[in-house]
Design a protein around this motif. Structure first.
Motif, PDB file in Angstrom:
ATOM      1  N   LEU A  49      31.153  38.271  63.590  1.00 45.68           N
ATOM      2  CA  LEU A  49      30.775  39.737  64.106  1.00 45.68           C
ATOM      3  C   LEU A  49      29.963  39.596  65.247  1.00 45.68           C
ATOM      4  CD1 LEU A  49      29.869  41.523  60.559  1.00 45.68           C
ATOM      5  CD2 LEU A  49      32.156  41.403  61.894  1.00 45.68           C
ATOM      6  N   ALA A  50      29.278  38.322  65.404  1.00 44.68           N
ATOM      7  CA  ALA A  50      28.396  38.211  66.504  1.00 44.68           C
ATOM      8  C   ALA A  50      29.545  38.107  67.821  1.00 44.68           C
ATOM      9  CB  ALA A  50      27.700  37.153  66.596  1.00 44.68           C
ATOM     10  N   ALA A  53      30.920  41.652  68.621  1.00 44.51           N
ATOM     11  CA  ALA A  53      30.032  42.397  69.305  1.00 44.51           C
ATOM     12  C   ALA A  53      30.026  41.978  70.665  1.00 44.51           C
ATOM     13  CB  ALA A  53      28.732  42.377  68.593  1.00 44.51           C
ATOM     14  N   ALA A  54      30.037  40.942  70.944  1.00 42.87           N
ATOM     15  CA  ALA A  54      30.302  40.634  72.505  1.00 42.87           C
ATOM     16  C   ALA A  54      31.647  41.042  73.110  1.00 42.87           C
ATOM     17  CB  ALA A  54      30.045  39.120  72.796  1.00 42.87           C
ATOM     18  N   ARG A  57      31.638  44.873  73.307  1.00 42.34           N
ATOM     19  CA  ARG A  57      30.660  45.460  74.502  1.00 42.34           C
ATOM     20  C   ARG A  57      31.146  44.886  75.907  1.00 42.34           C
ATOM     21  NH1 ARG A  57      24.975  43.499  76.823  1.00 42.34           N
ATOM     22  NH2 ARG A  57      25.915  41.660  77.246  1.00 42.34           N
ATOM     23  N   PRO A  96      28.900  48.011  56.791  1.00 39.15           N
ATOM     24  CA  PRO A  96      28.078  48.364  57.724  1.00 39.15           C
ATOM     25  C   PRO A  96      27.614  47.284  58.896  1.00 39.15           C
ATOM     26  CG  PRO A  96      27.150  48.759  55.602  1.00 39.15           C
ATOM     27  CD  PRO A  96      28.508  48.183  55.537  1.00 39.15           C
ATOM     28  N   ALA A  97      27.807  46.125  58.470  1.00 39.81           N
ATOM     29  CA  ALA A  97      27.822  45.063  59.491  1.00 39.81           C
ATOM     30  C   ALA A  97      28.933  44.940  60.450  1.00 39.81           C
ATOM     31  CB  ALA A  97      27.685  43.636  58.767  1.00 39.81           C
ATOM     32  N   ASP A  99      30.268  47.803  61.418  1.00 35.95           N
ATOM     33  CA  ASP A  99      29.911  48.925  62.492  1.00 35.95           C
ATOM     34  C   ASP A  99      29.009  48.339  63.304  1.00 35.95           C
ATOM     35  OD1 ASP A  99      31.702  50.485  61.084  1.00 35.95           O
ATOM     36  OD2 ASP A  99      30.293  51.356  59.901  1.00 35.95           O
ATOM     37  N   ILE A 100      28.028  47.376  63.140  1.00 36.21           N
ATOM     38  CA  ILE A 100      27.281  47.130  63.949  1.00 36.21           C
ATOM     39  C   ILE A 100      27.949  46.359  65.122  1.00 36.21           C
ATOM     40  CG2 ILE A 100      25.344  45.215  64.494  1.00 36.21           C
ATOM     41  CD1 ILE A 100      24.172  45.823  61.798  1.00 36.21           C
ATOM     42  N   ALA A 101      28.892  45.312  64.873  1.00 35.33           N
ATOM     43  CA  ALA A 101      29.800  44.769  65.651  1.00 35.33           C
ATOM     44  C   ALA A 101      30.533  45.658  66.553  1.00 35.33           C
ATOM     45  CB  ALA A 101      30.375  43.615  64.987  1.00 35.33           C
ATOM     46  N   GLY A 103      30.502  48.992  67.037  1.00 34.28           N
ATOM     47  CA  GLY A 103      29.767  50.191  67.375  1.00 34.28           C
ATOM     48  C   GLY A 103      30.454  51.340  66.587  1.00 34.28           C
ATOM     49  N   GLY A 104      31.383  51.252  65.678  1.00 33.51           N
ATOM     50  CA  GLY A 104      32.166  51.947  64.873  1.00 33.51           C
ATOM     51  C   GLY A 104      33.423  52.388  65.631  1.00 33.51           C
TER      52      GLY A 104
ATOM     53  N   SER B  43      25.024  40.793  69.207  1.00 29.38           N
ATOM     54  CA  SER B  43      25.442  39.749  68.942  1.00 29.38           C
ATOM     55  C   SER B  43      24.093  39.065  68.633  1.00 29.38           C
ATOM     56  CB  SER B  43      26.016  39.198  70.040  1.00 29.38           C
ATOM     57  OG  SER B  43      27.152  39.613  70.467  1.00 29.38           O
ATOM     58  N   LEU B  46      23.318  39.621  64.983  1.00 25.85           N
ATOM     59  CA  LEU B  46      24.239  38.983  64.113  1.00 25.85           C
ATOM     60  C   LEU B  46      23.995  37.408  64.044  1.00 25.85           C
ATOM     61  CD1 LEU B  46      27.013  41.490  64.849  1.00 25.85           C
ATOM     62  CD2 LEU B  46      26.083  40.997  62.503  1.00 25.85           C
ATOM     63  N   ARG B  93      21.835  50.466  59.649  1.00 24.91           N
ATOM     64  CA  ARG B  93      22.670  49.572  59.734  1.00 24.91           C
ATOM     65  C   ARG B  93      22.357  47.918  59.769  1.00 24.91           C
ATOM     66  NH1 ARG B  93      26.745  51.718  64.600  1.00 24.91           N
ATOM     67  NH2 ARG B  93      27.731  53.078  63.327  1.00 24.91           N
TER      68      ARG B  93
END
Lengths: 202, 202
Positions: A49-50, A53-54, A57, A96-97, A99-101, A103-104, B43, B46, B93
């Motif tokens: 997930l990290a 997320a990158a 973004r 939910p985790a 969604d953090i990565a 942003g939905g 990131s 996470l 979240r």
């Protein structure tokens, strides 16, 4: 697919997961290649997930904002199949985790290439070098992940299950047909492929 | 604190976050030291959680099962202060993601050492080498994080705010008193320190 989109002059970006950013490639190496490191289910999930997320973004978000189609080799559905169902983590906590990565952010379409496990193993043995962390897992894990994908294709919106048996050309034609049918705003009609569209346009 | 617990013969384990496992130390390096890598808020969160998941699974869990006291330099409260409030991620979240990393484990006691920002800066400049990712942040970030800790000390259960002004010996005595008052089952009475307890026992 990328060559086909190129030929059809569909502005697009191709990404793979985990990876696609400097941080993501470090994580890819840690999660897939460093099989000497003991990575538990929760750490594996959170690292994937990290990386995502990158990617969202720095690459996917800007590409979408620029009006490009994004072709991703894996996304959130794989996290549900591998890390939630495959590793046994609670999907209610994974969502939910996720969604953090992301942003939905949700893809317009997931294409799941389905293959009997035996044929998948044959292709793996033909094509690959040293197996990564997931390829090193046994048959029980593979069964769980495939069952998860089949269930997710029923339950999750926007998932298409595609028969991946046959030659690369046959599978390619199936994917093109599916994309043209499901994403007509982005992708040219598949009959005849992108060459046909260029002729039409020209 | 560890020396004090040693002298009192309280079986314990000391951990720091992020880190404490082979995977966690790699992540520590990525998150704190690799300031050349562009790590976004999601990131960062996470990765910290991936390190914590490894620490809980491989170190904290086994230590607790063996009946030991675990003394941790940071845990979930710091994630809420730095990554949720400091970086602006939605706490609704962040909480489920925290639970993935900890498996729902909560400390019996959080001790928050509170210091005016000016004095904290002086101690940082005296004691440290090259600033890490968080130490490189500006005053606005520090203010946000301190305000978050002060609010969390009010709202979250099991959080004690402790005045960290004064000499190391004074602060140490305050912490000993707090631990003895709040965790009498684990920690000997603070009056006189662990030496007193040894005399009592012997």
């Amino acid at each position: 697919m990328a060559a086909w989109l190129d030929a059809a002059e569909v502005p697009h970006v191709v990404v793979r997961e985990p990876g696609g950013t400097p941080l993501g490639e470090v994580i890819r190496d840690l999660v897939l290649k460093r099989t000497d490191l003991d990575v538990g289910p929760a750490s594996e999930l959170l690292m994937m997930l990290a990386a995502r997320a990158a990617l969202v973004r720095d690459v996917v978000g800007p590409a979408l904002e620029a009006g490009k189609l994004v072709l991703a080799d894996r996304f959130a559905l794989s996290t549900l199949a591998y890390q939630a169902y495959g590793r046994g983590l609670d999907p209610a906590r994974v969502h939910p985790a996720l969604d953090i990565a992301t942003g939905g952010l949700r893809p317009d379409l997931y294409v799941v290439l389905d293959l009997p496990l035996r044929e998948a193993a044959e292709r793996r043995h033909r094509g690959r070098g040293r197996p990564d962390r997931f390829e090193s897992e046994g048959e029980a894990f593979r069964h769980k992940v495939r069952d998860a994908y089949l269930a997710l294709a029923q339950d999750e919106p926007g998932v298409e299950l595609l028969d991946a048996q046959g030659t690369p050309e046959e599978v390619h034609a199936r994917i093109c047909g599916l994309l043209a049918a499901r994403l007509p705003a982005f992708v040219p009609a598949a009959s005849g492929g992108p060459g046909r569209r260029e002729r039409d346009d020209g």
